[in-house]
Design an enzyme around this catalytic site. Structure first.
Site, PDB file in Angstrom:
ATOM      1  N   THR A 126      57.058 -15.874  53.287  1.00 25.66           N
ATOM      2  CA  THR A 126      55.614 -15.834  53.112  1.00 25.66           C
ATOM      3  C   THR A 126      54.899 -15.272  54.332  1.00 25.66           C
ATOM      4  O   THR A 126      55.371 -15.425  55.470  1.00 25.66           O
ATOM      5  CB  THR A 126      55.068 -17.253  52.839  1.00 25.66           C
ATOM      6  OG1 THR A 126      53.636 -17.243  52.894  1.00 25.66           O
ATOM      7  CG2 THR A 126      55.560 -18.243  53.883  1.00 25.66           C
ATOM      8  N   GLU A 128      52.394 -16.525  55.569  1.00 27.23           N
ATOM      9  CA  GLU A 128      51.939 -17.661  56.387  1.00 27.23           C
ATOM     10  C   GLU A 128      52.822 -17.846  57.621  1.00 27.23           C
ATOM     11  O   GLU A 128      52.424 -18.516  58.568  1.00 27.23           O
ATOM     12  CB  GLU A 128      51.928 -18.944  55.553  1.00 27.23           C
ATOM     13  CG  GLU A 128      50.807 -19.012  54.530  1.00 27.23           C
ATOM     14  CD  GLU A 128      49.434 -19.259  55.145  1.00 27.23           C
ATOM     15  OE1 GLU A 128      49.353 -19.899  56.205  1.00 27.23           O
ATOM     16  OE2 GLU A 128      48.438 -18.803  54.549  1.00 27.23           O
ATOM     17  N   TYR A 150      53.756 -25.933  56.342  1.00 26.26           N
ATOM     18  CA  TYR A 150      54.294 -25.034  55.316  1.00 26.26           C
ATOM     19  C   TYR A 150      54.873 -23.774  55.962  1.00 26.26           C
ATOM     20  O   TYR A 150      55.997 -23.368  55.675  1.00 26.26           O
ATOM     21  CB  TYR A 150      53.187 -24.668  54.328  1.00 26.26           C
ATOM     22  CG  TYR A 150      53.551 -23.545  53.382  1.00 26.26           C
ATOM     23  CD1 TYR A 150      54.410 -23.759  52.311  1.00 26.26           C
ATOM     24  CD2 TYR A 150      53.023 -22.266  53.550  1.00 26.26           C
ATOM     25  CE1 TYR A 150      54.740 -22.733  51.432  1.00 26.26           C
ATOM     26  CE2 TYR A 150      53.339 -21.238  52.675  1.00 26.26           C
ATOM     27  CZ  TYR A 150      54.196 -21.474  51.628  1.00 26.26           C
ATOM     28  OH  TYR A 150      54.524 -20.453  50.774  1.00 26.26           O
ATOM     29  N   LYS A 154      58.799 -22.674  56.007  1.00 21.48           N
ATOM     30  CA  LYS A 154      59.180 -21.382  55.431  1.00 21.48           C
ATOM     31  C   LYS A 154      59.871 -20.496  56.465  1.00 21.48           C
ATOM     32  O   LYS A 154      60.749 -19.688  56.128  1.00 21.48           O
ATOM     33  CB  LYS A 154      57.947 -20.678  54.868  1.00 21.48           C
ATOM     34  CG  LYS A 154      57.547 -21.155  53.482  1.00 21.48           C
ATOM     35  CD  LYS A 154      58.566 -20.698  52.438  1.00 21.48           C
ATOM     36  CE  LYS A 154      58.060 -20.842  51.028  1.00 21.48           C
ATOM     37  NZ  LYS A 154      59.010 -20.288  50.040  1.00 21.48           N
TER      38      LYS A 154
END
Length: 323
Positions: A126, A128, A150, A154
């Site tokens: 991701t 992010e 998160y 990830k």
């Protein structure tokens, strides 16, 4: 012989679009579903593919069930899309997020290594992970700086995928996907929160929309386009990592404007800034550079943001109208 694919997170937005794509290509599609999940098969029903999927009960947090799923499905390709995927929830449930989004990737890779080393593996990484951005446009060489539990989880999933590729020779690729939306997006995500509110306000069922930082900028694309990039990665001779993005960034404010304008409303009359929706550590801007995916995979995004937002508003108008 018919190719078999196993999708974790098959009931999510990406899982549903990917399942539809693979079924259209003649795959036998298996989907890992956790019993603790609420019923999210509505996405598969909406795309008309629920009855064509072979569901296997299992949970990424449980290594044994992942192993059994791999043994049962005998997949030529495993797409690991299962995750606790809502950034805001990761601050409230950091351990669950780490277990599923981080350790769960290891469970999937280890199951392949032990029981099906020829299986090609896709990891849903991701944007992010970039977090506090270290370059104006982020590509595969941009340093990571995650800003949420998160993003951190990830990042572990991303690097363990690289590690298994280099250590054990697995065909394991990561797609570093920037924000991708659709009418199947969960209501907790900002784009769908906006389009659902627009529909409710237009139909007289709601008066206001409360949001956090509407000046945050994101690179938004259509999930239906992005799953094609996932499939293309696993068709390559060599595994690798790819940024998947549109290369265009837009503020939440502008996205709201597009959504409200589609139904003849002014967003400024309805949007209220609410401090409770600000993140503890904000990611102010994400802008992907998909040049490598375009060159190596021949992939380009097809759906512009205006068309995507209009598609989502129209779908929510139909949904809210049926209530």
């Amino acid at each position: 012989m018919t190719k078999s694919a196993l999708i974790t997170g098959v009931t999510g937005q990406d899982g549903a679009y990917l399942a539809k794509l693979l079924l259209a290509k003649g795959y036998e599609v298996h989907g890992l579903v956790a019993r603790r999940s609420s019923d999210t098969r509505w996405r598969l029903r909406e795309l008309g593919v629920e009855q064509s999927i072979r569901f296997i009960e299992g949970d990424l947090a449980d290594a044994g069930s992942v192993q059994r799923a791999v043994i049962k499905a005998k997949p030529a390709e495993l797409y690991n899309l299962g995750a606790q995927s809502f950034v805001a929830t990761s601050w409230d449930q950091p351990v669950t997020t780490a277990m599923v989004d981080g350790l769960g990737v290891t469970h999937a890779l280890e199951a392949i290594r032990q029981f099906s080393p020829e299986t090609r593996f896709y990891q849903a990484s991701t944007s992010e992970m970039f977090g506090l951005i270290q370059a104006e446009r982020q590509d595969e060489s941009t340093p990571f700086y995650p800003r949420s539990p998160y993003g951190v989880a990830k990042l572990y999933g991303h690097w363990i995928t690289v590690n298994y590729r280099e250590s054990f020779g697995l065909h394991a690729s990561s797609g570093i996907l920037f924000n991708h939306e659709s009418p199947l997006r969960g209501i907790e995500f900002v784009t769908r929160k906006v389009t659902d509110a627009v529909a409710r306000i237009k139909l007289g069922k709601q008066k206001e929309l409360r949001l956090g930082n509407i000046d945050a900028q994101r690179d938004w694309g259509f999930a239906g386009d992005y799953v094609e990039a996932m499939w293309l990665m696993l068709q390559q001779e060599r595994a690798d990592d790819y940024v998947v993005a549109t290369g265009v960034t837009t503020t939440v404010r502008e996205m709201c404007k597009l959504a409200f304008e589609h139904v003849g409303l002014n967003h400024e009359d309805h949007v209220i800034i609410d401090p409770q929706f600000f993140r503890p550590a904000e990611v102010d801007i994400l802008l992907g550079n998909p040049a490598k995916a375009e060159k190596a995979l021949g992939w380009t995004p097809k759906t512009p943001l205006v068309e995507l937002i209009q598609m989502m508003v129209d779908a929510d108008l139909r949904r809210v109208g049926r209530e």
